[in-house]
Design a protein around this motif. Sequence first.
Motif, mmCIF file in Angstrom:
data_model
loop_
_atom_site.group_PDB
_atom_site.id
_atom_site.type_symbol
_atom_site.label_atom_id
_atom_site.label_comp_id
_atom_site.label_asym_id
_atom_site.label_seq_id
_atom_site.Cartn_x
_atom_site.Cartn_y
_atom_site.Cartn_z
ATOM 1 N N GLY A 1 56.414 20.451 -39.820
ATOM 2 C CA GLY A 1 56.687 20.934 -41.161
ATOM 3 C C GLY A 1 57.024 19.820 -42.133
ATOM 4 N N LEU A 2 57.591 18.735 -41.612
ATOM 5 C CA LEU A 2 57.980 17.625 -42.477
ATOM 6 C C LEU A 2 56.831 16.674 -42.768
ATOM 7 N N VAL A 3 55.961 16.414 -41.775
ATOM 8 C CA VAL A 3 54.927 15.384 -41.955
ATOM 9 C C VAL A 3 53.538 15.954 -42.230
ATOM 10 N N THR A 4 53.352 17.277 -42.028
ATOM 11 C CA THR A 4 52.038 17.855 -42.327
ATOM 12 C C THR A 4 52.210 18.995 -43.331
ATOM 13 N N ASP A 5 51.874 20.229 -42.933
ATOM 14 C CA ASP A 5 52.042 21.371 -43.831
ATOM 15 C C ASP A 5 52.304 22.620 -43.005
ATOM 16 N N THR A 6 52.567 23.726 -43.698
ATOM 17 C CA THR A 6 52.922 24.967 -43.003
ATOM 18 C C THR A 6 51.746 25.542 -42.223
ATOM 19 N N ASP A 7 50.504 25.217 -42.614
ATOM 20 C CA ASP A 7 49.353 25.698 -41.854
ATOM 21 C C ASP A 7 49.355 25.121 -40.443
ATOM 22 N N GLU A 8 49.617 23.811 -40.331
ATOM 23 C CA GLU A 8 49.674 23.178 -39.010
ATOM 24 C C GLU A 8 50.819 23.760 -38.183
ATOM 25 N N VAL A 9 51.929 24.068 -38.855
ATOM 26 C CA VAL A 9 53.041 24.721 -38.172
ATOM 27 C C VAL A 9 52.602 26.081 -37.636
ATOM 28 N N GLY A 10 51.869 26.811 -38.460
ATOM 29 C CA GLY A 10 51.368 28.116 -38.049
ATOM 30 C C GLY A 10 50.446 28.033 -36.852
ATOM 31 N N TYR A 11 49.557 27.020 -36.825
ATOM 32 C CA TYR A 11 48.642 26.842 -35.694
ATOM 33 C C TYR A 11 49.423 26.543 -34.407
ATOM 34 N N GLY B 1 42.583 26.685 -35.858
ATOM 35 C CA GLY B 1 43.265 25.424 -35.610
ATOM 36 C C GLY B 1 44.207 25.458 -34.424
ATOM 37 N N ALA B 2 44.497 26.663 -33.900
ATOM 38 C CA ALA B 2 45.406 26.791 -32.760
ATOM 39 C C ALA B 2 44.680 26.726 -31.423
ATOM 40 N N TYR B 3 43.345 26.847 -31.428
ATOM 41 C CA TYR B 3 42.584 26.941 -30.178
ATOM 42 C C TYR B 3 42.735 25.687 -29.319
ATOM 43 N N LEU B 4 42.579 24.512 -29.944
ATOM 44 C CA LEU B 4 42.665 23.263 -29.199
ATOM 45 C C LEU B 4 44.077 23.062 -28.641
ATOM 46 N N SER B 5 45.086 23.388 -29.447
ATOM 47 C CA SER B 5 46.475 23.238 -28.997
ATOM 48 C C SER B 5 46.743 24.098 -27.762
ATOM 49 N N LEU B 6 46.211 25.323 -27.771
ATOM 50 C CA LEU B 6 46.408 26.216 -26.634
ATOM 51 C C LEU B 6 45.805 25.630 -25.364
ATOM 52 N N ARG B 7 44.611 25.081 -25.468
ATOM 53 C CA ARG B 7 43.972 24.490 -24.290
ATOM 54 C C ARG B 7 44.717 23.244 -23.812
ATOM 55 N N ILE B 8 45.244 22.461 -24.738
ATOM 56 C CA ILE B 8 45.966 21.249 -24.360
ATOM 57 C C ILE B 8 47.222 21.588 -23.561
ATOM 58 N N ALA C 1 47.486 19.641 -32.738
ATOM 59 C CA ALA C 1 46.993 19.101 -31.473
ATOM 60 C C ALA C 1 47.858 17.930 -31.009
ATOM 61 N N GLY C 2 48.283 17.093 -31.944
ATOM 62 C CA GLY C 2 49.146 15.973 -31.605
ATOM 63 C C GLY C 2 50.497 16.437 -31.095
ATOM 64 N N ALA C 3 51.044 17.480 -31.714
ATOM 65 C CA ALA C 3 52.322 18.038 -31.258
ATOM 66 C C ALA C 3 52.187 18.594 -29.845
ATOM 67 N N ALA C 4 51.030 19.195 -29.552
ATOM 68 C CA ALA C 4 50.782 19.738 -28.213
ATOM 69 C C ALA C 4 50.739 18.616 -27.172
ATOM 70 N N VAL C 5 50.090 17.510 -27.505
ATOM 71 C CA VAL C 5 50.023 16.364 -26.590
ATOM 72 C C VAL C 5 51.418 15.795 -26.351
ATOM 73 N N ALA C 6 52.217 15.685 -27.421
ATOM 74 C CA ALA C 6 53.576 15.160 -27.298
ATOM 75 C C ALA C 6 54.408 16.030 -26.369
#
Length: 480
Positions: A231-241, A319-326, A379-384
């Motif tokens: 939420g701080l470094v990107t936007d609310t859409d990425e948070v939503g994903y 945008g959430a699909y890749l995060s789910l697989r990761i 996706a980066g948050a998922a990897v972290a």
Amino acid sequence: MSLKKNFFYSSLLTVSNYMFPMLVYPYVSRVLGVSNIGVVNFVDNLVNYFIIFSMMGIMAVGIRETAASEKDRRHLSQTFMSLFSLTAITTIAAIIVLFVAMNVLPVLIPHKSLLTIGIVKLFFNLFLIEWFYMGIENFKYITYRSILVRSIYVASVFLFVKTPSDYLIYYLLTVATIVVNAIINVAYSLNYVDYNFHLVKLRLFSKPFITMGLYMVLTNFYTSFNVVWLGLVTDTDEVGYFTTATKLHTIIMAILLSFANILFPRMSSLLAEGKREEYFEKIGISFDAIFLFAFPTIIFLLVAGPDLLRLIVGAGYEGAYLSLRIISPLVLVIGAEQILVMQILIAMHQDKTVLCNSLLGAATALLCNIAITSESGAAGAAVAWCMAEICILVVSAFCVQRDFHYTIPYKRLSAYAVAYTPLLILSIFIYYFMDSSVFAMPAVALITVLYSLVNEIYILRNKVAIQLYSLISNHCHRMK
């Protein structure tokens, strides 16, 4: 209560705690939209992080100590009041800090209305005392109460949330479930304990409370901090994903860990009674339970996870699909990690070891977030998150082997990997070569279930699977 009944009620409780919200999530995700969902999730995760600070180590220490003293009412009352008082102190401190932050920090000022509701959630979470009922293994009560309250919640959301501007009402209703559950829990607890502050002995539990509290803070750092950082470094859409992907994953994980979680109070009791042989036997059963569910679940999420997510939340969340697989392999990683940490290290009072391990995991999560999240988003948050959990698993396995000469059943793990490789190949073939994606996901689900049943019972000879199959067969036979 027997482990079988505890498992039944714990599983039902877990499903109700997550499935009821998931009944409304497809609806609210469509009504509120990805941006408003992102705002609510951003605020709620921030509040949840303060809840982690306020609760400190109460879940681990509370369950462990309650289970060890449940046979004597006075001893149980003293344990309960001491732990409750410690939690009250940290909760008041967390409320003060959050109140100041939402009135001072520019990034939080626009969300003061939501954060005010969040403070109510933070306060009443003190009286939720779920750790107490888990410690005395009263899963039946928790389950019935939870289903009743959440049924009312579902009906209320469909009744009152109608437009995108109703995101405030949606969060208010969500917090209301905490308030109602807390009031009922406190009233019912009078059957077990006496609210007598003369029994309070803060020094008795303050050290493990703080130590395990730091562990919980650092552990939740991987997910809660990821959301706040996004939420701080990107936007609310990425948070939503990211939160959409993790919400589905959290539901699956909660169901898979039901069996492992109900064993924790029983493990503490066995160790208190000196029954170490039976204790390590239960550890083996826990690994069998995790392996039983983890492998087919990971394969299904890797192959058909995006379709499942689309079915639940609708369009607009690609945008959430890749995060789910990761994060799908975390089903196995976190499952094994929880057995090592909760059922061995914490049960054996190795609190300092757990804290040190969590520090390494938190450092890994922090470095990975700083390095990749701002550029890669969800996706980066998922990897972290994955890197942090893997780090915890590795160091915990090392500590358990060093201190207690117990190792993860690697041969069993390898056998599972080999046995489920054909299912992965077959699922990929079915999913990508069927003409219609409408039938692809059900086909993958069906073949996964059928393959797993045969694999677990006749090839891998999983003890938990065989017992469950026997229970179901006997029940069906009695019905005839």
